[in-house]
Design a protein around this motif. Structure first.
Motif, PDB file in Angstrom:
ATOM      1  N   SER A  82       6.584 -33.965  32.318  1.00 51.11           N
ATOM      2  CA  SER A  82       7.463 -35.120  32.437  1.00 51.11           C
ATOM      3  C   SER A  82       8.102 -35.103  33.812  1.00 51.11           C
ATOM      4  O   SER A  82       8.243 -34.042  34.422  1.00 51.11           O
ATOM      5  CB  SER A  82       8.544 -35.087  31.363  1.00 51.11           C
ATOM      6  OG  SER A  82       9.501 -36.090  31.604  1.00 51.11           O
ATOM      7  N   ALA A  88      11.144 -36.006  34.118  1.00 49.29           N
ATOM      8  CA  ALA A  88      12.538 -35.680  33.830  1.00 49.29           C
ATOM      9  C   ALA A  88      12.760 -34.181  34.021  1.00 49.29           C
ATOM     10  O   ALA A  88      11.813 -33.387  33.995  1.00 49.29           O
ATOM     11  CB  ALA A  88      12.881 -36.071  32.394  1.00 49.29           C
ATOM     12  N   ALA A 107      14.231 -33.437  29.267  1.00 47.89           N
ATOM     13  CA  ALA A 107      13.025 -33.822  28.517  1.00 47.89           C
ATOM     14  C   ALA A 107      13.072 -33.214  27.123  1.00 47.89           C
ATOM     15  O   ALA A 107      12.757 -33.882  26.129  1.00 47.89           O
ATOM     16  CB  ALA A 107      11.771 -33.367  29.269  1.00 47.89           C
ATOM     17  N   LYS A 116      13.322 -35.116  23.349  1.00 50.54           N
ATOM     18  CA  LYS A 116      12.447 -34.810  22.208  1.00 50.54           C
ATOM     19  C   LYS A 116      13.271 -34.445  20.974  1.00 50.54           C
ATOM     20  O   LYS A 116      12.981 -34.912  19.879  1.00 50.54           O
ATOM     21  CB  LYS A 116      11.487 -33.679  22.565  1.00 50.54           C
ATOM     22  CG  LYS A 116      10.431 -34.083  23.578  1.00 50.54           C
ATOM     23  CD  LYS A 116       9.599 -32.879  23.978  1.00 50.54           C
ATOM     24  CE  LYS A 116       8.698 -33.198  25.148  1.00 50.54           C
ATOM     25  NZ  LYS A 116       8.009 -31.995  25.642  1.00 50.54           N
ATOM     26  N   GLY A 140      11.404 -38.887  22.488  1.00 55.50           N
ATOM     27  CA  GLY A 140      10.300 -38.443  23.327  1.00 55.50           C
ATOM     28  C   GLY A 140       9.460 -39.581  23.876  1.00 55.50           C
ATOM     29  O   GLY A 140       8.826 -39.437  24.925  1.00 55.50           O
ATOM     30  N   LEU A 194       9.853 -40.447  27.599  1.00 55.49           N
ATOM     31  CA  LEU A 194       9.351 -39.587  28.681  1.00 55.49           C
ATOM     32  C   LEU A 194       8.351 -40.290  29.605  1.00 55.49           C
ATOM     33  O   LEU A 194       8.457 -40.154  30.826  1.00 55.49           O
ATOM     34  CB  LEU A 194       8.778 -38.294  28.117  1.00 55.49           C
ATOM     35  CG  LEU A 194       9.834 -37.355  27.541  1.00 55.49           C
ATOM     36  CD1 LEU A 194       9.181 -36.190  26.815  1.00 55.49           C
ATOM     37  CD2 LEU A 194      10.774 -36.877  28.624  1.00 55.49           C
TER      38      LEU A 194
END
Length: 181
Positions: free
Chosen positions: A9, A11, A16, A20, A25, A28
């Protein structure tokens, strides 16, 4: 636990993982990473190509003497408070102080920001922090269908409906935007 590599990702890895864990998620792939830092709201808006007011700034302040925060964790002499503000506006510290019933509110120092959130100034996301803090979200964020916030680094941002962002942050809607006198 799987032995495979985690999904890549743009991020920050900690953010990240927070997405999730929150069941977000699917955001992402929408994270945008830029080759240059976007440490200010102006830089982020220019890189995204959106209005400055569509940037959601995540700002940490320190509050002293607030009965609402009395049970909070003390860092650097004050209790950390997160304020979510649109990128075109400034936070009115007196309004934050009144909202919290605090004696004093100041901008938190960089080490307090990092200890509280787990992220450096310029990359602080609106949620997924190292510690739980009180969150105030200015109503100005609701003027848009979508806002952009830092994804844990000054190089990455993500889009989200402001109502969802505020809810995920556990924010209380307030009016703490500085107005012209």
């Amino acid at each position: 636990m799987s032995a495979t590599a985690p999904e890549a990702s743009d991020a920050h890895p900690r953010f990240a993982e927070a997405l999730k864990q929150l069941g977000l998620g699917d955001l992402l792939p929408r994270v945008r990473r830029f080759p240059e830092q976007t440490r200010t709201a102006q830089e982020a808006a220019a890189a995204i190509g959106c209005d400055l007011s569509q940037i959601c700034k995540s700002l940490i302040f320190a509050a002293w003497g607030s009965p609402l925060l009395e049970q909070g964790r003390q860092l650097g002499g004050g209790v950390p408070v997160l304020v979510l503000m649109d990128g075109a506006s400034r936070v009115d510290l007196d309004l934050v102080r009144r909202e919290l019933g605090a004696e004093k509110v100041t901008r938190a120092k960089a080490d307090v920001v990092r200890e509280t959130t787990g992220y450096a100034i310029g990359g602080v996301p609106p949620f997924g922090h190292a510690t739980k803090t009180r969150v105030l979200a200015d109503r100005s964020l609701l003027a848009h269908d979508e806002v952009w916030a830092a994804a844990g680094t000054p190089y990455a941002v993500f889009p989200m409906a402001p109502e969802t962002l505020i809810a995920q942050a556990g924010g209380t809607l307030v009016d703490v935007r500085e107005t012209a006198a």
